[in-house]
Design a protein around this motif. Sequence first.
Motif, mmCIF file in Angstrom:
data_model
loop_
_atom_site.group_PDB
_atom_site.id
_atom_site.type_symbol
_atom_site.label_atom_id
_atom_site.label_comp_id
_atom_site.label_asym_id
_atom_site.label_seq_id
_atom_site.Cartn_x
_atom_site.Cartn_y
_atom_site.Cartn_z
ATOM 1 N N GLY A 8 49.726 64.537 21.049
ATOM 2 C CA GLY A 8 48.358 64.199 21.460
ATOM 3 C C GLY A 8 48.315 63.659 22.866
ATOM 4 N N ASN A 9 48.085 62.376 23.022
ATOM 5 C CA ASN A 9 47.983 61.785 24.352
ATOM 6 C C ASN A 9 49.301 61.897 25.112
ATOM 7 N N TYR A 10 49.179 62.166 26.416
ATOM 8 C CA TYR A 10 50.386 62.288 27.232
ATOM 9 C C TYR A 10 51.055 60.924 27.342
ATOM 10 N N PRO A 11 52.346 60.847 27.025
ATOM 11 C CA PRO A 11 53.031 59.549 26.952
ATOM 12 C C PRO A 11 53.596 59.088 28.301
ATOM 13 N N TRP A 12 52.770 58.493 29.126
ATOM 14 C CA TRP A 12 53.196 58.089 30.468
ATOM 15 C C TRP A 12 54.292 57.040 30.444
ATOM 16 N N THR A 13 54.498 56.363 29.341
ATOM 17 C CA THR A 13 55.574 55.371 29.253
ATOM 18 C C THR A 13 56.928 56.024 28.974
ATOM 19 N N GLU A 14 56.926 57.284 28.603
ATOM 20 C CA GLU A 14 58.157 58.035 28.314
ATOM 21 C C GLU A 14 58.764 58.522 29.638
ATOM 22 N N PRO A 15 60.008 58.118 29.954
ATOM 23 C CA PRO A 15 60.626 58.545 31.223
ATOM 24 C C PRO A 15 60.651 60.063 31.413
ATOM 25 N N ALA A 17 58.493 62.197 30.311
ATOM 26 C CA ALA A 17 57.130 62.639 30.619
ATOM 27 C C ALA A 17 56.813 62.388 32.083
ATOM 28 N N ARG A 18 57.230 61.240 32.602
ATOM 29 C CA ARG A 18 57.015 60.953 34.026
ATOM 30 C C ARG A 18 57.831 61.896 34.889
ATOM 31 N N ASP A 19 59.035 62.218 34.449
ATOM 32 C CA ASP A 19 59.883 63.143 35.194
ATOM 33 C C ASP A 19 59.274 64.544 35.185
ATOM 34 N N LEU A 20 58.743 64.959 34.062
ATOM 35 C CA LEU A 20 58.083 66.266 33.994
ATOM 36 C C LEU A 20 56.925 66.315 34.986
ATOM 37 N N HIS A 21 56.127 65.282 35.015
ATOM 38 C CA HIS A 21 55.006 65.204 35.961
ATOM 39 C C HIS A 21 55.505 65.376 37.395
ATOM 40 N N ALA A 104 66.785 62.597 32.761
ATOM 41 C CA ALA A 104 65.497 62.432 33.438
ATOM 42 C C ALA A 104 65.675 62.262 34.934
ATOM 43 N N ASP A 105 66.488 63.114 35.530
ATOM 44 C CA ASP A 105 66.732 63.051 36.960
ATOM 45 C C ASP A 105 66.616 64.457 37.526
ATOM 46 N N PRO A 106 65.528 64.762 38.245
ATOM 47 C CA PRO A 106 65.363 66.126 38.738
ATOM 48 C C PRO A 106 66.451 66.504 39.723
ATOM 49 N N GLY A 107 67.007 67.672 39.531
ATOM 50 C CA GLY A 107 68.003 68.186 40.453
ATOM 51 C C GLY A 107 67.343 68.928 41.590
#
Length: 127
Positions: A8-15, A17-21, A104-107
Amino acid sequence: MSNWIDDGNYPWTEPLARDLHKRLVNTFYEPTEVLNLIRRADAPDWTKVNLNVAPNQLWTEVLDLAGREGSLRGLLQFIVDQERVAKPLNAFMSDLLADRRPPADPGLGSRDGSDFADDVSKEEALL
């Protein structure tokens, strides 16, 4: 345990999810490009997206809307299956879709889908 992509709601507290953004902002940063992507993916409802904002805010709106509509999985699956994106982004989203927890570390990667050459040192890249 359920996959946060389907919750449901996008989980901004999830690392992750923030990395995907962050990865989506770095890959699709032109408003018209984002609009064309979500129209082709048919997820989320593109008529509800304000394109007159910065890329960071645009993707925040898209991900929030996709979460509320339950279309986040469809959007990510479309990007994995239909878009030519960097291999690390494709692998990251594939892992998320399979409910695996990638780092959760973009290459590094380029927008044309290829990886950057490894012959540049970190110091040179930061110049």
